[in-house]
Design a protein around this motif. Sequence first.
Motif, PDB file in Angstrom:
ATOM      1  N   PHE A 241      59.813  16.354  53.011  1.00  0.00           N
ATOM      2  CA  PHE A 241      60.990  16.032  52.152  1.00  0.00           C
ATOM      3  C   PHE A 241      62.132  15.639  53.277  1.00  0.00           C
ATOM      4  CE2 PHE A 241      58.557  18.189  48.827  1.00  0.00           C
ATOM      5  CZ  PHE A 241      58.577  16.895  47.645  1.00  0.00           C
ATOM      6  N   ASN A 242      62.040  16.199  54.396  1.00  0.00           N
ATOM      7  CA  ASN A 242      63.220  15.853  55.580  1.00  0.00           C
ATOM      8  C   ASN A 242      62.773  14.307  55.923  1.00  0.00           C
ATOM      9  OD1 ASN A 242      64.783  15.339  57.693  1.00  0.00           O
ATOM     10  ND2 ASN A 242      63.805  17.043  58.777  1.00  0.00           N
ATOM     11  N   TRP A 243      63.528  13.422  55.204  1.00  0.00           N
ATOM     12  CA  TRP A 243      63.288  11.919  55.405  1.00  0.00           C
ATOM     13  C   TRP A 243      63.733  11.447  56.511  1.00  0.00           C
ATOM     14  CZ3 TRP A 243      64.040   9.879  49.754  1.00  0.00           C
ATOM     15  CH2 TRP A 243      62.992  10.407  48.927  1.00  0.00           C
ATOM     16  N   MET A 244      64.435  12.127  57.567  1.00  0.00           N
ATOM     17  CA  MET A 244      65.082  11.997  58.712  1.00  0.00           C
ATOM     18  C   MET A 244      64.172  12.119  59.836  1.00  0.00           C
ATOM     19  SD  MET A 244      69.025  12.952  58.051  1.00  0.00           S
ATOM     20  CE  MET A 244      69.796  11.744  59.001  1.00  0.00           C
ATOM     21  N   LEU A 245      63.163  12.522  59.699  1.00  0.00           N
ATOM     22  CA  LEU A 245      62.204  12.830  60.705  1.00  0.00           C
ATOM     23  C   LEU A 245      61.273  11.431  61.260  1.00  0.00           C
ATOM     24  CD1 LEU A 245      60.289  15.957  59.549  1.00  0.00           C
ATOM     25  CD2 LEU A 245      61.819  15.724  61.238  1.00  0.00           C
ATOM     26  N   PRO A 246      60.891  11.305  62.304  1.00  0.00           N
ATOM     27  CA  PRO A 246      60.283  10.041  62.632  1.00  0.00           C
ATOM     28  C   PRO A 246      59.336   9.283  61.769  1.00  0.00           C
ATOM     29  CG  PRO A 246      60.274  11.537  64.510  1.00  0.00           C
ATOM     30  CD  PRO A 246      60.526  12.327  63.178  1.00  0.00           C
ATOM     31  N   GLY A 247      59.374   8.004  61.528  1.00  0.00           N
ATOM     32  CA  GLY A 247      58.692   7.387  60.595  1.00  0.00           C
ATOM     33  C   GLY A 247      58.848   7.320  59.180  1.00  0.00           C
ATOM     34  N   PHE A 250      64.615   7.475  56.308  1.00  0.00           N
ATOM     35  CA  PHE A 250      66.141   7.851  57.101  1.00  0.00           C
ATOM     36  C   PHE A 250      65.883   8.286  58.340  1.00  0.00           C
ATOM     37  CE2 PHE A 250      67.087   7.922  52.515  1.00  0.00           C
ATOM     38  CZ  PHE A 250      68.344   7.339  52.305  1.00  0.00           C
ATOM     39  N   GLU A 251      64.893   8.032  59.160  1.00  0.00           N
ATOM     40  CA  GLU A 251      64.721   8.288  60.587  1.00  0.00           C
ATOM     41  C   GLU A 251      65.899   8.324  61.388  1.00  0.00           C
ATOM     42  OE1 GLU A 251      62.039   7.082  64.216  1.00  0.00           O
ATOM     43  OE2 GLU A 251      61.492   6.180  62.410  1.00  0.00           O
ATOM     44  N   TYR A 252      66.158   9.481  62.117  1.00  0.00           N
ATOM     45  CA  TYR A 252      67.507   9.639  62.836  1.00  0.00           C
ATOM     46  C   TYR A 252      67.049  10.035  64.253  1.00  0.00           C
ATOM     47  CZ  TYR A 252      72.317  10.310  64.074  1.00  0.00           C
ATOM     48  OH  TYR A 252      73.560  10.434  64.859  1.00  0.00           O
ATOM     49  N   ALA A 253      66.956   9.721  65.232  1.00  0.00           N
ATOM     50  CA  ALA A 253      66.438   9.893  66.630  1.00  0.00           C
ATOM     51  C   ALA A 253      67.101  11.165  66.783  1.00  0.00           C
ATOM     52  CB  ALA A 253      67.063   8.861  67.695  1.00  0.00           C
ATOM     53  N   GLY A 254      66.096  12.453  67.338  1.00  0.00           N
ATOM     54  CA  GLY A 254      66.618  13.561  67.616  1.00  0.00           C
ATOM     55  C   GLY A 254      66.552  14.697  66.660  1.00  0.00           C
ATOM     56  N   VAL A 255      66.276  14.115  65.421  1.00  0.00           N
ATOM     57  CA  VAL A 255      66.158  15.061  64.226  1.00  0.00           C
ATOM     58  C   VAL A 255      64.637  15.501  64.307  1.00  0.00           C
ATOM     59  CG1 VAL A 255      65.780  15.525  61.751  1.00  0.00           C
ATOM     60  CG2 VAL A 255      67.955  13.933  62.693  1.00  0.00           C
ATOM     61  N   ASP A 256      64.649  17.149  64.411  1.00  0.00           N
ATOM     62  CA  ASP A 256      63.320  17.746  64.325  1.00  0.00           C
ATOM     63  C   ASP A 256      63.039  18.799  63.363  1.00  0.00           C
ATOM     64  OD1 ASP A 256      64.790  19.367  65.763  1.00  0.00           O
ATOM     65  OD2 ASP A 256      63.755  19.393  67.585  1.00  0.00           O
ATOM     66  N   PHE A 270      70.508  19.816  52.438  1.00  0.00           N
ATOM     67  CA  PHE A 270      69.965  19.548  53.646  1.00  0.00           C
ATOM     68  C   PHE A 270      70.488  20.486  54.958  1.00  0.00           C
ATOM     69  CE2 PHE A 270      68.546  16.222  56.978  1.00  0.00           C
ATOM     70  CZ  PHE A 270      67.296  16.943  57.115  1.00  0.00           C
ATOM     71  N   THR A 271      69.529  21.037  55.410  1.00  0.00           N
ATOM     72  CA  THR A 271      69.929  21.803  56.621  1.00  0.00           C
ATOM     73  C   THR A 271      69.142  20.901  57.862  1.00  0.00           C
ATOM     74  OG1 THR A 271      70.125  23.920  55.546  1.00  0.00           O
ATOM     75  CG2 THR A 271      69.859  24.039  57.999  1.00  0.00           C
ATOM     76  N   ALA A 272      69.878  20.423  58.494  1.00  0.00           N
ATOM     77  CA  ALA A 272      69.417  19.447  59.662  1.00  0.00           C
ATOM     78  C   ALA A 272      69.508  20.279  61.083  1.00  0.00           C
ATOM     79  CB  ALA A 272      69.726  18.162  59.591  1.00  0.00           C
ATOM     80  N   THR A 273      68.646  19.998  62.068  1.00  0.00           N
ATOM     81  CA  THR A 273      68.702  20.150  63.288  1.00  0.00           C
ATOM     82  C   THR A 273      68.318  18.876  64.317  1.00  0.00           C
ATOM     83  OG1 THR A 273      68.594  21.841  65.053  1.00  0.00           O
ATOM     84  CG2 THR A 273      66.509  21.329  63.659  1.00  0.00           C
ATOM     85  N   ALA A 274      69.266  18.767  65.125  1.00  0.00           N
ATOM     86  CA  ALA A 274      68.823  17.557  66.050  1.00  0.00           C
ATOM     87  C   ALA A 274      69.336  17.793  67.469  1.00  0.00           C
ATOM     88  CB  ALA A 274      69.689  16.572  65.516  1.00  0.00           C
ATOM     89  N   VAL A 275      68.793  17.242  68.568  1.00  0.00           N
ATOM     90  CA  VAL A 275      69.057  17.291  69.818  1.00  0.00           C
ATOM     91  C   VAL A 275      69.574  15.767  69.929  1.00  0.00           C
ATOM     92  CG1 VAL A 275      68.429  17.648  72.234  1.00  0.00           C
ATOM     93  CG2 VAL A 275      67.350  19.069  70.382  1.00  0.00           C
ATOM     94  N   LEU A 276      70.790  15.805  70.507  1.00  0.00           N
ATOM     95  CA  LEU A 276      71.583  14.834  70.471  1.00  0.00           C
ATOM     96  C   LEU A 276      72.310  14.794  72.010  1.00  0.00           C
ATOM     97  CD1 LEU A 276      73.760  14.616  67.334  1.00  0.00           C
ATOM     98  CD2 LEU A 276      71.306  13.359  67.746  1.00  0.00           C
TER      99      LEU A 276
END
Length: 450
Positions: A241-247, A250-256, A270-276
Motif C-alpha cells: 500500500f506504500n505506492w511510493m516504492l519502486p514500480g 507514486f514512485e519516489y527515488a529513495g523511499v524504502d 502515511f509514515t515514510a522514510t527515504a534516503v535523499l
Amino acid sequence: MTLEGDFLTKIIKRIFIYTLLSFFVLPMFIGAGTVSAASNDPLNLQGEAAILIDADTGKVLYEKNADQLLGVASMSKMMTEYLVLEAIAEGKIQWDQKVLISEFIHKLSNPSLGLSTVGLTQGEEYTVKELYDSMAIHSANASTVALAELIAGSEENFVKMMNEKAEELGLENYHFVNSTGLNNSDMLGRHPAGTDVNDENKMTARDTAKLAYHLLKDYPEVLDTASQSELNFRGTVYKNFNWMLPGLIFEYAGVDGLKTGSTKFAGYGFTATAVLDGQRYISVVMKAPNQEARFTDTRNILNYAKGNFNTTEIVAEKEEIEGNDVLHVEKGKENIVKIAPKESLNLVIKNGEEENYKAKVVIDEDKLNDNGALIAPVKKGDVVGYVTYEYTGEGEDLGFLYTDKTVKVDLVATEDVEKANWFVLMLRGIGEFFVGLWNGITTTVAGWFS
C-alpha cells in the motif's frame, strides 16, 4: 404610510443590505481567513497533521499540528512490528515457527469484510515470517492479530504490551486498543477485552515519528520487508500500500518504507522514510482527505527536505574550539591540558542557516576542583565534558523529537599531563606562599598611601 408599513419597509431594507453583505463582504473575510490559515503552512499540505525529522538524530525539520491526537489506523502496526522483531531478537519466537490458524483468525481474513487481508485457512499452519511479511507489506489485519496472540497469548495482553512499550520509548500522546489499527467494531465482536467497541488507536504525528525513529534505530532490518513493492503469498501477489516504492504509481527515488494506514475515523495516513542525497529522513502525514493526498503531501515534504536541507559539520573531530581549547590542571607537570571534540559534530541544517549554528562547550563540573581545574594525572582521551550547538539566528529552531535530547559529542583531553613529583609540588607550594606574602605586603603598603 402606516406605522406598520414604515416598519415593514425598514425591515425589507435591512434584509436587502444584509443580503448584499453576505454575497460581497463576508466572502472577503472568509477568503482572507483561508489565505491566512494556508500561509501558516509553507507546504500547503492537505493532511491535518504532519512532521519531518532527520532519522539519524531526531532533529525536527518541519511540523504541522504535530501534537494533535488523531486516528493512526494501520500505521500503529509499526508498534506490532517492533514487538515482533523484539521477540525474535530475544529468542521468544522464531521466523520459521508455525502458527495454527483459528476459526476467528480465518473469519477475520475473509476478503468480503473489506479489510486489508491475505486469506488464511482455518486449521492450516503458517510461519511467523509469512504472517509478518503479509502484515508489513500488505497490512494484513488477521495476520497481525495472529502474531499478537502468539506473542502475548491474547490480543488483550498484547495491547498492554503496546502501551507499555510506548511509554518505554518515550511516547507521550498515544492510545492503543488493538494490534491492527482497525476500528474495534470491525473485529467481529472479538475486540480486546476492556476496550470500547467503537474505539481505535490514536497517536500524534510527533509520537508516530518517534515510533518510526525507534523502529529504524533498533531494528533496521524492518526495511528489508517494508521496501518490497509486492508480496507473493503462497502464489498470490499482493501490492504494497506504500505506492511510493519502486514500480508503483507514486514512485519516489529513495523511499524504502515504512507504513500506510486508513480508516473512516483516521482518514489517510502515511509514515515514510527515504534516503535523499545520503541522508535518511522520516516523514508522517495524518488525516489526509484521500488516498492520493497522503502521497502528494509526502512528496511535497520529501521535496522540501531534499531542496532545503544539508548535513553541516558544526565542529570537526579534534578541532580546538576558540576560547575553549584548554583546561587548567593542578598538581601536574604542565599547568594546562589541550581539549577538543572526540568526534565531529554534524547536524542537518536548513540551507542559508549554517552560520546561525555555533558549537557550544559544556564542561563537566564534577571533573573540576573548587578552583575550576582538573587534578593531575590527566590521560589523553579523558572525557571532560561535551560539545553541542546553540542556535543564534532570528528564525525558529524546532529542536528534537525528545525535548531533553540534543546532538552532542564528547569533549576530551588530547594529551597526557602527568602528576608532578613531590619535590616539584613542594617548590611550587613555597613559591606560591611567597607570592601570596608579597602580594599581601604590596597591598598593605599601597593602602598606606591611598
